[in-house]
Enzyme design. Structure first.
Site, PDB file in Angstrom:
ATOM      1  N   GLY A  53      -6.331  -6.225   3.770  1.00  0.00           N
ATOM      2  CA  GLY A  53      -7.621  -5.885   3.171  1.00  0.00           C
ATOM      3  C   GLY A  53      -7.816  -4.392   3.330  1.00  0.00           C
ATOM      4  O   GLY A  53      -6.921  -3.606   3.019  1.00  0.00           O
ATOM      5  N   GLU A  54      -8.937  -4.006   3.857  1.00  0.00           N
ATOM      6  CA  GLU A  54      -9.249  -2.592   4.061  1.00  0.00           C
ATOM      7  C   GLU A  54      -9.530  -2.384   5.542  1.00  0.00           C
ATOM      8  O   GLU A  54     -10.550  -2.835   6.060  1.00  0.00           O
ATOM      9  CB  GLU A  54     -10.468  -2.232   3.187  1.00  0.00           C
ATOM     10  N   CYS A  85      -0.495  -6.295   7.375  1.00  0.00           N
ATOM     11  CA  CYS A  85      -0.930  -5.135   6.596  1.00  0.00           C
ATOM     12  C   CYS A  85      -2.171  -4.482   7.214  1.00  0.00           C
ATOM     13  O   CYS A  85      -2.071  -3.903   8.289  1.00  0.00           O
ATOM     14  CB  CYS A  85      -1.118  -5.541   5.135  1.00  0.00           C
ATOM     15  N   ARG A 112      -1.384   4.759   7.866  1.00  0.00           N
ATOM     16  CA  ARG A 112      -2.001   3.961   6.803  1.00  0.00           C
ATOM     17  C   ARG A 112      -1.503   4.425   5.438  1.00  0.00           C
ATOM     18  O   ARG A 112      -1.391   5.604   5.182  1.00  0.00           O
ATOM     19  CB  ARG A 112      -3.532   4.117   6.815  1.00  0.00           C
ATOM     20  N   ILE A 140       1.864  -4.101  -0.274  1.00  0.00           N
ATOM     21  CA  ILE A 140       0.749  -3.606  -1.094  1.00  0.00           C
ATOM     22  C   ILE A 140       0.048  -2.491  -0.310  1.00  0.00           C
ATOM     23  O   ILE A 140      -0.568  -2.764   0.722  1.00  0.00           O
ATOM     24  CB  ILE A 140      -0.260  -4.733  -1.422  1.00  0.00           C
ATOM     25  N   ARG A 141       0.172  -1.281  -0.772  1.00  0.00           N
ATOM     26  CA  ARG A 141      -0.400  -0.116  -0.049  1.00  0.00           C
ATOM     27  C   ARG A 141      -0.136  -0.274   1.459  1.00  0.00           C
ATOM     28  O   ARG A 141      -1.034  -0.199   2.283  1.00  0.00           O
ATOM     29  CB  ARG A 141      -1.905   0.030  -0.338  1.00  0.00           C
ATOM     30  N   HIS A 176       2.965  -8.814   3.248  1.00  0.00           N
ATOM     31  CA  HIS A 176       2.022  -9.932   3.129  1.00  0.00           C
ATOM     32  C   HIS A 176       2.759 -11.271   3.029  1.00  0.00           C
ATOM     33  O   HIS A 176       2.934 -11.782   1.914  1.00  0.00           O
ATOM     34  CB  HIS A 176       1.176  -9.753   1.863  1.00  0.00           C
ATOM     35  N   GLU A 178       1.638 -14.129   3.487  1.00  0.00           N
ATOM     36  CA  GLU A 178       0.750 -15.177   2.965  1.00  0.00           C
ATOM     37  C   GLU A 178       0.719 -15.207   1.442  1.00  0.00           C
ATOM     38  O   GLU A 178       0.186 -16.142   0.849  1.00  0.00           O
ATOM     39  CB  GLU A 178      -0.671 -14.988   3.534  1.00  0.00           C
TER      40      GLU A 178
HETATM   41  N1  GLN Z   1      -3.793   0.411   3.125  1.00  0.00           N
HETATM   42  C1  GLN Z   1      -4.789  -0.552   3.447  1.00  0.00           C
HETATM   43  C2  GLN Z   1      -5.631  -0.099   4.630  1.00  0.00           C
HETATM   44  O1  GLN Z   1      -5.452   0.952   5.118  1.00  0.00           O
HETATM   45  C3  GLN Z   1      -4.135  -1.874   3.767  1.00  0.00           C
HETATM   46  C4  GLN Z   1      -3.595  -2.498   2.511  1.00  0.00           C
HETATM   47  C5  GLN Z   1      -3.457  -3.990   2.586  1.00  0.00           C
HETATM   48  O2  GLN Z   1      -3.887  -4.657   3.550  1.00  0.00           O
HETATM   49  N2  GLN Z   1      -2.868  -4.538   1.570  1.00  0.00           N
HETATM   50  O3  GLN Z   1      -6.504  -0.808   5.072  1.00  0.00           O
END
Ligand code: GLN
Length: 200
Positions: A53-54, A85, A112, A140-141, A176, A178
């Protein structure tokens, strides 16, 4: 019966809830899942999932709601956590970002969005210690794990960098698990299975 708590203050909650139910079924047991948005439930959980998530938002809400201290006690009691993540960022020792107050559950530092700056998202088959066949890892990021403490076991690398680690009861992944049908990482984190069983 396994009581799994999915940290649900923000992020990809339902996917982890499904994955732990499937992982438990594959292991011949059942899981009840609690989505955790307030303090009071973590002490009843056998295992915890910290989703993506974030991380800035997740970190802020965990401290605000008093859940952070409960997670720290869960790990101090030796109970398992799978952090993925953004969850890995929050579980780290240092996220090198003032907006994240990490929980220091995993003796790693993270950068990050390090992979994200290069390429937003990608999937790659990666070899994971304890699994016979490569795992389809969805990034993902994704955070980069850039410093690993002496007691941390690197379970997988991508392009020469750690992307899955274990520190006692805590497993962290940059990717990820999941988001795939493959529940072997959830099984690796939560069930004491031999590698052969995990390859079923
Ligand atoms: N880059 C995001 C963060 O810093 C994490 C990305 C993710 O969980 N898919 O929170």
């Amino acid at each position: 019966m396994l009581h799994a708590g999915v940290i649900a203050v923000q992020g990809d909650v339902s996917e982890h809830a499904d994955a732990i139910e499937r992982a438990a079924a594959a292991h011949g047991t059942e899981a009840t899942v609690s989505e955790i948005r307030q303090s009071g439930t973590v002490p009843d959980c056998d295992v915890l999932l910290m989703p993506g998530g974030e991380s800035t938002t997740i970190s802020r809400l965990l401290h605000q709601e008093g859940i952070a201290a409960e997670i720290e006690r869960h790990v101090a009691a030796g109970k398992p956590v799978l952090a993925t993540c953004a969850g890995l960022i929050v579980a780290s020792r240092d996220a090198k970002d003032d907006r994240v107050e990490p929980l220091d559950l995993l003796d790693v530092t993270v950068d990050r969005n390090a992979f994200g700056r290069q390429i937003d998202s990608f999937e790659a088959p990666i070899d994971v210690d304890g699994l016979d066949d490569p795992f389809p890892a969805v990034f993902i990021r994704a955070p980069l794990i850039d410093d690993v403490g002496p007691d941390v076991e690197v379970l997988a690398e991508w392009d020469g960098r750690p992307v899955a680690v274990r520190d006692g009861p805590v497993v962290g992944t940059s990717f990820h698990p999941e988001l795939t049908d493959d529940v072997r990482l959830h099984r690796l984190a939560f069930f004491e299975s031999t590698p052969a069983e995990l390859s079923d």
